[in-house]
Design an enzyme around this catalytic site. Structure first.
Site, PDB file in Angstrom:
ATOM      1  N   ASN A 173       0.861  -1.183   0.000  1.00  0.00           N
ATOM      2  CA  ASN A 173       0.000   0.000   0.000  1.00  0.00           C
ATOM      3  C   ASN A 173       0.895   1.230   0.000  1.00  0.00           C
ATOM      4  OD1 ASN A 173      -1.843   2.021   0.460  1.00  0.00           O
ATOM      5  ND2 ASN A 173      -2.266   1.435   2.587  1.00  0.00           N
ATOM      6  N   LYS A 220       0.081   4.224  -0.266  1.00  0.00           N
ATOM      7  CA  LYS A 220      -0.617   5.394   0.317  1.00  0.00           C
ATOM      8  C   LYS A 220      -0.462   6.602  -0.618  1.00  0.00           C
ATOM      9  CE  LYS A 220       0.262   3.459   4.831  1.00  0.00           C
ATOM     10  NZ  LYS A 220       0.077   3.598   6.245  1.00  0.00           N
ATOM     11  N   HIS A 279      -9.440   0.746   5.088  1.00  0.00           N
ATOM     12  CA  HIS A 279      -8.160   1.016   5.758  1.00  0.00           C
ATOM     13  C   HIS A 279      -8.412   1.977   6.918  1.00  0.00           C
ATOM     14  CE1 HIS A 279      -4.074   2.383   6.445  1.00  0.00           C
ATOM     15  NE2 HIS A 279      -3.666   1.321   5.792  1.00  0.00           N
ATOM     16  N   GLU A 321      -6.891   4.447   7.877  1.00  0.00           N
ATOM     17  CA  GLU A 321      -6.735   5.866   7.533  1.00  0.00           C
ATOM     18  C   GLU A 321      -8.004   6.408   6.873  1.00  0.00           C
ATOM     19  OE1 GLU A 321      -2.998   5.442   5.473  1.00  0.00           O
ATOM     20  OE2 GLU A 321      -2.072   4.914   7.388  1.00  0.00           O
ATOM     21  N   GLU A 354      -5.502  -5.240  10.695  1.00  0.00           N
ATOM     22  CA  GLU A 354      -4.560  -4.146  10.863  1.00  0.00           C
ATOM     23  C   GLU A 354      -4.857  -3.415  12.172  1.00  0.00           C
ATOM     24  OE1 GLU A 354      -2.584  -2.987   6.951  1.00  0.00           O
ATOM     25  OE2 GLU A 354      -4.270  -1.657   7.241  1.00  0.00           O
ATOM     26  N   GLY A 383       2.010   2.222  10.646  1.00  0.00           N
ATOM     27  CA  GLY A 383       2.905   3.365  10.463  1.00  0.00           C
ATOM     28  C   GLY A 383       3.576   3.824  11.743  1.00  0.00           C
ATOM     29  N   SER A 410       3.264  -2.188  10.432  1.00  0.00           N
ATOM     30  CA  SER A 410       4.721  -2.159  10.626  1.00  0.00           C
ATOM     31  C   SER A 410       5.398  -3.497  10.312  1.00  0.00           C
ATOM     32  CB  SER A 410       5.046  -1.681  12.041  1.00  0.00           C
ATOM     33  OG  SER A 410       4.541  -0.370  12.243  1.00  0.00           O
TER      34      SER A 410
HETATM   35  C1  PEP Z   1      -0.786  -0.016   5.864  1.00  0.00           C
HETATM   36  O1  PEP Z   1      -0.697   1.006   5.222  1.00  0.00           O
HETATM   37  O2  PEP Z   1      -1.768  -0.766   5.677  1.00  0.00           O
HETATM   38  C2  PEP Z   1       0.257  -0.367   6.835  1.00  0.00           C
HETATM   39  C3  PEP Z   1       0.136  -1.487   7.497  1.00  0.00           C
HETATM   40  O3  PEP Z   1       1.290   0.517   6.978  1.00  0.00           O
HETATM   41  P1  PEP Z   1       2.715   0.222   7.694  1.00  0.00           P
HETATM   42  O4  PEP Z   1       3.222  -1.083   7.128  1.00  0.00           O
HETATM   43  O5  PEP Z   1       3.573   1.376   7.325  1.00  0.00           O
HETATM   44  O6  PEP Z   1       2.448   0.110   9.168  1.00  0.00           O
END
Ligand code: PEP
Length: 254
Positions: A10, A12, A96, A98, A168, A174, A214
């Protein structure tokens, strides 16, 4: 039958036209013709065409990060499921954190998005996860159960092979703070049981559940080694071909 691992990047709201092309080229080159793991790249909308071009003769799939639940009409600024399919998109990320927490998307709108995307023939990566406050107040399972149930209400059995769930935990996205392999396994097994109750045991057995939050080359192998973890949704570490490829190799058990 063993579930195939599925690793999705992803990107983003990062990259520009040139860096998106270079990143896609790097992943294509590093992946070669390896197809025993499923891999998708989810660039920002404007670079879908560029990435589609770069991956066209590779085993990689194209993903989008969002979709609107209507195919056409007066919805300024939105992108429809049929437009994504027409652009060569196979997967779309829905829910997601976000978007749930950052953009205020409700379970109701997310459910509409899931159903509209599936109806257009897209595969959906449906994201769920608890906040830190919810985990600390022992609400993780009730949140996961609620988000799964509300997000998937009305989904027909015929579409289930095109549905992926990404667990998630919001506190791990992040932040550099990943769930422990035990926390991930526990949540994934729970989600699988909820899904089995919603649909049936066979659908639950076949469901790919990605972990996201992460994931990095140095923690990927142990997380992906858990029996109910079937892949990863990767943010930050998907922005460099080398680190993304290292996570893919971890998915292959290499
Ligand atoms: C994501 O954007 O779904 C995500 C898990 O980001 P990160 O790996 O940076 O934590």
């Amino acid at each position: 039958m063993a579930r195939k691992k599925f690793i999705a990047g992803n990107w983003k709201m990062t990259t520009n036209s040139q860096s998106a092309r270079t990143l896609a080229q790097g992943v294509v080159k590093g992946l070669g013709d390896e197809s025993s793991v499923e891999v998708a790249l989810c660039p920002p909308f404007p670079w879908l065409g560029i990435v589609a071009e770069e991956i066209k003769n590779s085993p990689l799939s194209l993903g989008a990060q969002n979709v609107y639940p209507v195919n056409e009409g007066a919805y300024t600024g939105e992108v429809s499921p049929t437009m994504l399919a027409d652009a060569g998109v196979k997967y779309v990320i829905v829910g997601h954190s976000e978007r749930r927490h950052g953009m205020g998307e409700s379970d109701f709108i997310l459910n509409r998005k899931v159903k509209a995307a599936l109806a257009a023939g897209l595969n959906v990566i449906f994201c769920i996860g608890e906040t830190l406050a919810e985990r600390e107040s022992n609400q993780t399972n009730s949140i996961l159960e609620y988000q799964t149930t509300a997000g998937l209400v009305g989904v027909d059995h015929g579409s289930l092979s095109r549905l992926v769930i990404a667990y998630e935990p919001v506190w791990a996205i992040g932040t550099g703070r990943n769930a422990t392999p035990e926390q991930a396994q526990e949540a994934h097994a729970f989600i699988r049981s909820v899904y089995g109750n919603l649909f049936n045991a066979e659908a639950a057995e076949n469901l790919q559940i990605q972990y996201g939050g992460s994931v990095k080359p140095d923690n990927a192998a142990v997380i992906l080694g858990q029996p109910d973890v079937d892949g990863a949704l990767v943010g930050g570490a998907s922005l460099k071909a080398d680190s993304f490829l290292a996570i893919i190799r971890a998915g292959l058990g290499k």
